[in-house]
Write a protein that holds these residues in place. Sequence first.
Motif, short mmCIF file in Angstrom:
data_model
loop_
_atom_site.label_atom_id
_atom_site.label_comp_id
_atom_site.label_asym_id
_atom_site.label_seq_id
_atom_site.Cartn_x
_atom_site.Cartn_y
_atom_site.Cartn_z
N GLY A 43 -5.27 -3.02 6.61
CA GLY A 43 -5.89 -2.44 5.42
C GLY A 43 -6.85 -1.33 5.77
O GLY A 43 -6.86 -0.27 5.13
N THR A 44 -7.66 -1.54 6.80
CA THR A 44 -8.60 -0.52 7.26
C THR A 44 -7.87 0.73 7.72
O THR A 44 -8.22 1.85 7.34
CB THR A 44 -9.48 -1.07 8.41
OG1 THR A 44 -10.27 -2.15 7.91
CG2 THR A 44 -10.37 0.00 9.01
N ALA B 197 -3.43 6.73 4.86
CA ALA B 197 -3.06 7.17 3.50
C ALA B 197 -3.31 8.66 3.30
O ALA B 197 -2.45 9.37 2.77
CB ALA B 197 -3.82 6.35 2.45
N SER B 198 -4.46 9.15 3.70
CA SER B 198 -4.76 10.57 3.49
C SER B 198 -3.91 11.48 4.38
O SER B 198 -3.53 12.57 3.96
CB SER B 198 -6.25 10.85 3.71
OG SER B 198 -6.62 10.54 5.03
N LYS C 66 0.82 -1.21 0.00
CA LYS C 66 0.00 0.00 0.00
C LYS C 66 0.86 1.26 0.00
O LYS C 66 0.58 2.21 -0.71
CB LYS C 66 -0.98 -0.02 1.17
CG LYS C 66 -2.10 -1.05 0.94
CD LYS C 66 -3.17 -0.94 1.97
CE LYS C 66 -4.32 -1.89 1.66
NZ LYS C 66 -5.19 -1.42 0.58
N TRP D 258 -4.81 1.79 6.97
CA TRP D 258 -4.17 2.48 5.85
C TRP D 258 -5.20 3.18 4.97
O TRP D 258 -5.10 4.37 4.70
CB TRP D 258 -3.32 1.53 5.01
CG TRP D 258 -2.71 2.27 3.86
CD1 TRP D 258 -3.26 2.43 2.61
CD2 TRP D 258 -1.51 3.03 3.86
NE1 TRP D 258 -2.45 3.23 1.83
CE2 TRP D 258 -1.37 3.60 2.57
CE3 TRP D 258 -0.52 3.26 4.81
CZ2 TRP D 258 -0.29 4.39 2.23
CZ3 TRP D 258 0.56 4.05 4.47
CH2 TRP D 258 0.68 4.61 3.20
N ASP D 259 -6.19 2.41 4.51
CA ASP D 259 -7.14 2.94 3.52
C ASP D 259 -8.01 4.06 4.08
O ASP D 259 -8.28 5.03 3.37
CB ASP D 259 -8.06 1.82 3.01
CG ASP D 259 -7.32 0.77 2.19
OD1 ASP D 259 -6.22 1.07 1.68
OD2 ASP D 259 -7.86 -0.35 2.07
N ASP D 260 -8.45 3.92 5.31
CA ASP D 260 -9.44 4.85 5.86
C ASP D 260 -8.85 5.99 6.68
O ASP D 260 -9.57 6.96 6.97
CB ASP D 260 -10.46 4.09 6.70
CG ASP D 260 -11.30 3.11 5.87
OD1 ASP D 260 -11.31 3.23 4.63
OD2 ASP D 260 -11.93 2.22 6.47
#
Length: 181
Positions: free
Chosen positions: A145-146, A153-154, A37, A148-150
């Motif tokens: 994953g949760t 990352a931002s 990711k 990082w993605d939610d």
Amino acid sequence: MSKTFTDDFVALNIAVLTVSDSRTEATDTSGHLLIEKLTAAGHVLSAKAIVADDKYQLRAVVSQWVADTSTQVVLVTGGTGFTERDNTPDALEPLFDQTITGFGELFRQISFDQIGTSTIQSRAVAGLANSTLIFCMPGSTNACGTAWDDIIASQLDARFRPCNFVLRLKNTADNLCGTRG
């Protein structure tokens, strides 16, 4: 109109630490997911390690990365539960100059939709130490994953508004200020 220095993507140097008494490089699915990711997002993997769930070993590895002038972010997976061997928050919170309370709160809120009340057993935490951002998340691949993605990352994207952590990290503000249009 001239460009501001946060209009461009900034690649960060990110270290990944897996905390586990049993995972190996071959079985470290959470660490591998985080690497996939972060590199897909355009960041650079600066270091990777797997460390036994031992408070002092954890603190030693992360302290070395925090002292390193090039490592800007540390992603830690594992050791955030409530067993006797879950030591990550206890090991790393003393290193924090500032705690990012909202990370754990938001992570548990998002996780509630996925795993219900079991989310209260996550001691996910984050903080800043020597201008290095540290995120500690559960060892579950889905949880990583949760996170990082939610959330993560931002917050590692200089273009994200209204705010992100990029300019708070070592070596970013000085380097970016020289690139103003």
